[in-house]
Design an enzyme around this catalytic site. Structure first.
Site, PDB file in Angstrom:
ATOM      1  N   HIS A  51       2.008  19.998 -25.970  1.00  0.00           N
ATOM      2  CA  HIS A  51       2.668  19.192 -26.998  1.00  0.00           C
ATOM      3  C   HIS A  51       1.915  17.872 -27.141  1.00  0.00           C
ATOM      4  CE1 HIS A  51       6.937  21.133 -26.831  1.00  0.00           C
ATOM      5  NE2 HIS A  51       5.989  22.046 -26.674  1.00  0.00           N
ATOM      6  N   GLU A  53       2.902  14.813 -27.094  1.00  0.00           N
ATOM      7  CA  GLU A  53       3.267  13.778 -26.126  1.00  0.00           C
ATOM      8  C   GLU A  53       2.640  14.043 -24.759  1.00  0.00           C
ATOM      9  OE1 GLU A  53       7.150  14.572 -28.516  1.00  0.00           O
ATOM     10  OE2 GLU A  53       5.341  15.673 -27.974  1.00  0.00           O
ATOM     11  N   CYS A  81      10.959  16.679 -27.282  1.00  0.00           N
ATOM     12  CA  CYS A  81      11.761  17.782 -26.745  1.00  0.00           C
ATOM     13  C   CYS A  81      12.143  17.445 -25.295  1.00  0.00           C
ATOM     14  CB  CYS A  81      10.952  19.077 -26.798  1.00  0.00           C
ATOM     15  SG  CYS A  81       9.612  19.146 -25.577  1.00  0.00           S
ATOM     16  N   CYS A  84       9.005  16.901 -23.032  1.00  0.00           N
ATOM     17  CA  CYS A  84       8.269  15.674 -23.317  1.00  0.00           C
ATOM     18  C   CYS A  84       9.072  14.435 -22.955  1.00  0.00           C
ATOM     19  CB  CYS A  84       7.845  15.654 -24.777  1.00  0.00           C
ATOM     20  SG  CYS A  84       6.643  16.965 -25.156  1.00  0.00           S
TER      21      CYS A  84
END
Length: 147
Positions: A51, A53, A81, A84
């Site tokens: 992801h 992040e 999410c 993260c």
């Protein structure tokens, strides 16, 4: 300054969009300077943890030669999410600025709020709505293309 850094996160989101990845981008800032950036790469890398992040946190940790990002702020185009948000807490981020909300999977105030759960050892303040319209638009455009 907040809009400037979110525009950089949007540039990262556009990179993801161009790769046919969900268009989320993130940048990490320390002392008014971007020290890392990332965009979603799950499909490209075949990695569920790739992801925006997480990539930005890994790069910032490498840049600073340490895992504690105490004086660092993250700008992310879409609400983190659970994975993260947990990584942001573990990295001890100073603040997160987000653009769009994620009403289906967000863990920074939508579905849950890991970043500000007082049971954890660190609280990450959140500021919402930075360039929200632009952050929402790139997501809508991406998912419209898929249909």
């Amino acid at each position: 300054m907040h809009e400037l850094f979110m525009r950089e996160a949007l540039k990262e989101a556009q990179k993801a969009f161009d790769l046919k990845e969900v268009p989320i981008g993130a940048v990490i800032v320390k002392d008014g300077k971007i020290i890392s950036a990332g965009h979603n790469m799950r499909e490209t890398l075949k990695d569920p943890t790739a992801h925006a992040e997480i990539i930005a946190i890994r790069k910032a940790s490498s840049y600073l030669n340490g895992w504690r990002l105490i004086d660092c702020e993250m700008y992310v185009t879409v609400e983190p999410c659970p994975m993260c948000a947990g990584a942001a807490v573990m990295a001890r981020l100073k603040h997160i600025y987000r653009g769009a909300m994620d009403k289906k999977g967000g863990a920074a105030g939508s579905v849950m709020n890991i970043l500000q759960d007082s049971r954890l050892n660190h609280i990450v303040p959140i500021t919402s709505g930075i360039l929200q319209t632009q952050c929402e638009k790139i997501m809508k455009d991406f998912f419209q293309q898929l249909r």
